[in-house]
Every structure is written in structure tokens, then in C-alpha cells.
Design a protein around this motif. Structure first.
Motif, mmCIF file in Angstrom:
data_model
loop_
_atom_site.group_PDB
_atom_site.id
_atom_site.type_symbol
_atom_site.label_atom_id
_atom_site.label_comp_id
_atom_site.label_asym_id
_atom_site.label_seq_id
_atom_site.Cartn_x
_atom_site.Cartn_y
_atom_site.Cartn_z
ATOM 1 N N CYS A 263 0.854 -1.199 0.000
ATOM 2 C CA CYS A 263 0.000 0.000 0.000
ATOM 3 C C CYS A 263 0.889 1.248 0.000
ATOM 4 C CB CYS A 263 -0.901 -0.017 1.219
ATOM 5 S SG CYS A 263 -2.042 -1.411 1.236
ATOM 6 N N TYR A 281 -3.916 -3.219 8.121
ATOM 7 C CA TYR A 281 -2.947 -2.380 7.411
ATOM 8 C C TYR A 281 -1.798 -2.102 8.379
ATOM 9 C CZ TYR A 281 -1.442 1.552 4.349
ATOM 10 O OH TYR A 281 -0.760 2.404 3.517
ATOM 11 N N GLU A 296 -7.677 3.807 3.459
ATOM 12 C CA GLU A 296 -7.016 2.971 2.443
ATOM 13 C C GLU A 296 -7.342 1.491 2.676
ATOM 14 O OE1 GLU A 296 -2.903 4.128 2.009
ATOM 15 O OE2 GLU A 296 -2.527 2.553 0.523
ATOM 16 N N ASN A 300 -9.770 -1.365 0.271
ATOM 17 C CA ASN A 300 -9.276 -2.631 -0.279
ATOM 18 C C ASN A 300 -9.966 -3.869 0.272
ATOM 19 O OD1 ASN A 300 -7.273 -1.446 -1.856
ATOM 20 N ND2 ASN A 300 -5.870 -1.305 -0.128
#
Ligand SMILES: Cc1cc2nc3c(=O)[nH]c(=O)nc-3n(C[C@H](O)[C@H](O)[C@H](O)COP(=O)(O)OP(=O)(O)OC[C@H]3O[C@@H](n4cnc5c(N)ncnc54)[C@H](O)[C@@H]3O)c2cc1C
Length: 509
Positions: A263, A281, A296, A300
């Protein structure tokens, strides 16, 4: 000096219950008493769900049946890790728990494969790994013992961390471990030796012990808060210092592998379980805010979120001593390598084995502690180097996080391994390495780092013959994959609990 009669485990997360279960089993029938103290109010970290194949050994050492374990922990099979976007966006490679190809005339596969690959006459290395092809097709079968090189692979599990700790808790208590549900206020030390002598609970109750295993998580209640052991930080090489975990509902297909997606300022994990998917993440707080990271991550994730996002702060590194006085730190209390290669639970297992090897006879254990500390530090450093490699070799452009990773000064030990591979094609390992030749090879090839040299014998081979051999390997793998069941089908209780049916799904040798 008093003999060790009572072992006290502080903390009932994955590390605490693994230790309690292991020592209860190994010391069964001896006078050693084992007590574990855990606090439901404080709880556990609640992540840590992908493993490496060593977990199979841990379970079988305890005499735990795989099927029962999988049912109780909602586990799935793991053939390796898919790395998406690590080299460049839209590129992907796979790190299987497996060999690649087969030797030709006693020369390891990668020497002639790399030679042909640089001439565009061999396929990507994934084509020569049965485990990778199984994973890419969402399939699974247990490997056969004594299989030919190209059919050799190993596997691990994804499991629900909470269910795993509960399962081991029940197991340990059946083996005689005493569980105390309480919050520890502090620990007291012997004025002469400096050893921990007692735990003082919030209720005022005292728990004394001869030897303590500190599994209290990142805080390190005994190893740090009481003994002030110190921490060696590795953030100059591993810049991620936070994670957000967010479970989601399962997809229709359950993959037989972990996914690690690069990422903007770190990477995202995706761990498929039977009843849900673990997502998270791992990122650098120097590069993005927690809000940006969450956005983010959510972008996903497929499926519906099943819980509130959980923010976790961490510092990559290890305690200066894992074993200090009469305290042995285990799990997060001993240090943390980010979860990229699922090495933390493996290190719990390695440390437990090391403690058993060096198990103290008395509380005066400074000399053996020194040996154990040295061994464990080396294990940790080898794992650390392997994980740094993932960041260092990236070829992404225009992103500050990834650019900084490319330009960092890596440890000399890692530099030496890279150089050796680059200029000799040699991949070396020893007993302190968990990651062996095929793992290093999958990383090097995944990042397009091919050796500039190969074994001279390769030049004596008939090139057309080698090309045919590689094509045969690839076809044999494709044929084997074609006949095998989907991972989903393999996990389905109707099929998976039927041993005869499962046996049919074993691979041909
Ligand atoms: C983001 C992230 C992802 C991870 N993913 C993976 C992975 O995929 N694979 C892998 O191998 N590892 C992974 N890990 C590591 C893994 O989670 C840990 O190694 C593992 O869960 C062991 O944790 P633990 O038992 O040491 O600590 P914890 O789970 O934090 O347990 C600590 C225990 O101590 C108790 N405790 C603390 N203070 C007190 C007190 N005062 N009184 C009483 N009890 C107390 C708590 O109640 C709890 O029972 C990950 C870690 C993080 C942070």
C-alpha cells in the motif's frame, strides 16, 4: 539456591497458552507446578492468525489432532503468501512453503532456471512450484511423504487467535495447569538476588513462583516494567510502527494462502478463516495518519466489516535480554517483528523450545540464560534480515515510503547474503535460519534479482535438453493441480472429516 518447583506464566494470549500447554505436556508426571494468570479486563491483542509450517510440529508434539484443532479454531490451510505490488504495482509473486523445480545432474534448480530466465527461455519461477500453482488455483491437498522434489511442499494454518488461545487453555487445564483470572498490580523482587519473587494482584492476593514466563504482551510487565531490561529498536530498517485490524465477512472462495498487498505507506494483510477474513494495514505513522490508513484499508476490503477497527501501536525490535534473572519473556513481551512473514508465533515456539533445552534447575540461572539469549538473538536477527529484504528490494517509484526503503542502509549480514546470491547464485542457510533456500529464492526472483553467475556445470548441459526438462516439470505440476479439490471443498466438513475421501485427494508421488 532453590530448585524450580513452580512456574508462573503471566498472560493468557497465544504466547501464554502455548507455553502453558507445552510445559504441562513436557513436565507431566513431575512435581513442577504451572500456574497461568490472565486478565479478561485487559484482554489479548486479538491478532496473529497466520502461521508457518512449524505450527504443525507444535501441535503434533502436544498430541493434538489436526482435524480437531481446525474445527475448534475455524482454521484454514496456508500454502504460502502472495505478495502483490511489492516489486512494482500490478506485479505479484508467491512465497510458498515449498521447493521450486528439481535438480538436474545434482545442480540445484535455480542455477539453470536463472540462466534460462535471463535469456527469456524459462517461465516465471511460480510455474515450477506445485504449492504456488495450487494456491493460485484456490486448491489444496496434503503433500505426500517421500514425494519427488517437484511435488514436495509444506503447509501451515490460518486460525482465529481468540479461539486458539481458548483451545489451548482447555488443553492446558486438562494437563493440570492452574488458571487464575485476575489483574496483576505489580511484581516484587528479592532484595539480594534481584529475582522476581511474587506477583501482587489488584485484590492484594500474592502469587509466588520460582520462575516466571512473561507473556504479558507489548508492555512486558516483568521483563520491562519490573526488570528494566531494555529494547533494541529496528525501526531504521523496518519503518512500520502501527497497524489497524478490521475483520470482514468471508468471500465465497476461501483462498489457501495469505495475501500481503503493498500500500502507499506499508502493506495490508488478508487472512482467510472459515468464518471470517482477517484484514489489517501495517503502516508507518511518519508517512500517513491513522485516518488515511483506515480509509485505504477499507477501500481494499471485500465483504462487510464485522467489528470496529482496532488500532495497534508497536515498536519493531527485541528485548536486550529475552531471559533476565528468573524471567523469560515470550511473545510480544520479548519483542516484535512485523507480521509480514507470520514469524511471531513461530518465534514463540522457538523460544519455548529453547527454554526447554536450557530449562533452569535453580533460580541462579545467569550462565544458561546467556546461552539461550545468544541463540534467540541470532534467530531473531535472521528473521529480521529476511523481512527487511521485502522492503529493500522494491522497485516502486514516486512514493516516499517505498523510496526510503530502497535507499536505506541494510544490516551487513543481509548485504552479504544478497551479494553472495548476486555474484555466485549460492543460497546458504544453517540451523539458525528458519527461511531456507526456496524462501530466499522466491524473494529474489519476485524482485527480479537474478544472479549474474551460475554454476559452471550449467554451461556443459545441452540447453535444449534443459528447456525440455523445465517444460516437463511445468506440465507435471499442471496435471497434478488439475486433479485436486478446491480448498473450500477440502475444508468442507462433509468431505474433510471423511478420511477415505481425503486420502483420495493426496498428491501422486
Ligand atoms: C498487527 C499484528 C499482526 C500480527 N499478525 C501475526 C501473524 O499473522 N502471525 C504471527 O505469527 N504473529 C502475528 N502477530 C503477533 C501475534 O499476535 C503475537 O505473537 C501473539 O498473539 C502473542 O501475543 P502475546 O500472547 O504475546 O500477547 P497478548 O495477546 O497481548 O496477551 C497478553 C496477555 O497478558 C495479559 N496481561 C497483561 N497485563 C496483565 C496484568 N497486569 N494482569 C494480568 N494479565 C495481564 C493479558 O490479559 C493477555 O492475556 C501480529 C501482531 C500484531 C501486532
Amino acid at each position: 539456591m532453590s530448585a524450580i518447583q513452580s512456574l508462573v506464566v503471566v498472560g493468557g494470549g497465544t504466547a501464554g497458552w502455548m507455553a502453558a500447554a507445552f510445559f504441562a505436556k513436557r513436565f507431566a508426571g513431575t512435581p513442577l507446578n504451572i500456574t497461568l494468570v490472565e486478565s479478561a479486563t485487559i484482554g489479548t491483542i486479538g491478532v496473529g492468525e497466520a502461521t508457518v509450517p512449524a505450527m504443525k510440529v507444535f501441535l503434533s508434539d502436544l498430541g493434538i489432532d489436526e482435524r480437531e484443532f481446525m474445527l475448534n479454531t475455524q482454521a484454514t490451510f496456508k500454502l504460502g503468501i502472495e505478495f502483490d505490488g511489492w516489486n512494482k504495482p500490478n506485479e505479484s509473486f508467491f512465497h510458498p512453503f515449498a521447493m521450486f523445480g528439481a535438480k538436474i545432474a545434482s545442480i540445484p534448480f535455480h542455477h539453470y532456471w536463472a540462466n534460462l530466465r535471463t535469456q527469456q527461455q524459462a517461465g516465471p519461477i511460480d510455474d515450477y512450484s506445485l504449492a504456488t500453482q495450487l494456491a493460485r488455483s484456490n486448491k489444496f491437498a496434503r503433500p505426500k511423504e517421500n514425494a519427488l522434489d517437484i511435488a514436495r511442499f509444506n503447509y501451515a494454518y490460518h486460525f482465529d487467535a481468540g479461539l486458539f488461545a481458548n483451545y489451548l487453555s482447555r488443553f492446558s487445564q486438562r494437563q493440570g495447569v492452574t488458571r487464575i483470572e485476575a489483574q496483576i498490580s505489580h511484581a516484587t523482587r528479592d532484595a539480594t538476588t534481584g529475582n522476581i519473587s511474587e506477583l501482587v494482584l489488584e485484590s492484594g492476593e500474592i502469587i509466588s513462583g520460582d520462575f516466571f514466563i512473561d507473556c504479558s504482551g507489548f508492555r512486558g510487565l516483568l521483563i520491562e516494567e519490573t526488570l528494566h531490561t531494555g529494547y533494541e529498536h529496528w525501526n531504521q530498517w523496518l519503518p512500520c510502527d502501527r497497524a489497524i485490524a478490521l475483520p470482514s465477512s468471508s468471500d465465497e472462495q476461501i483462498p489457501s494462502y495469505t495475501r500481503a498487498l503493498a500500500c502507499s505507506a506499508g502493506w495490508q494483510w488478508r487472512i482467510p478463516l472459515q468464518h471470517r477474513v482477517g484484514n489489517g494495514y501495517v503502516y508507518s505513522s511518519q508517512q500517513i495518519s491513522d485516518e488515511q490508513a483506515l480509509a485505504e484499508l477499507q477501500k481494499n476490503i471485500t465483504g462487510t466489516s464485522l467489528a470496529e477497527p482496532k488500532l495497534i501501536h508497536f515498536a519493531t525490535g527485541m528485548r536486550r535480554k529475552i531471559w533476565n534473572h528468573n524471567v523469560f519473556a515470550l511473545g510480544l513481551a520479548s519483542g516484535f517483528l512485523e507480521p509480514l512473514e507470520s514469524t511471531s508465533i513461530y518465534m514463540v515456539q522457538t523460544a519455548i523450545n529453547t527454554l526447554f533445552t536450557y530449562f533452569p534447575q535453580t533460580q541462579d540461572c545467569a550462565t544458561i540464560a546467556q546461552h539461550a539469549n545468544h541463540t534467540l538473538a541470532q534467530h531473531n536477527q535472521r528473521l529480521r534480515d529476511f523481512i527487511i529484504l521485502h522492503y529493500y528490494l522494491n522497485q516502486r517509484t514516486g512514493e516516499p515510503f517505498w523510496n526510503e526503503c530502497q535507499n536505506m542502509t541494510i544490516p551487513e549480514s543481509l548485504q552479504a547474503r544478497i551479494e553472495e546470491f548476486r555474484y555466485t547464485a549460492n543460497l546458504r542457510f544453517d540451523d539458525l535460519d528458519f527461511f531456507q533456500i526456496s524462501s530466499w529464492l522466491s524473494l529474489f526472483s519476485g524482485f527480479n534479482l537474478l544472479p549474474t553467475h551460475h554454476h559452471p556445470k550449467v554451461a556443459f548441459f545441452d540447453k535444449q535438453h534443459v528447456i525440455r526438462e523445465l517444460a516437463d516439470m511445468r506440465s507435471a505440476i499442471q496435471r497434478a493441480v488439475g486433479d485436486l479439490p478446491s480448498h473450500q471443498h477440502f475444508l468442507n466438513p462433509e468431505n474433510a472429516t471423511n478420511t477415505r475421501r481425503t486420502a483420495q485427494h493426496e498428491l501422486p508421488t
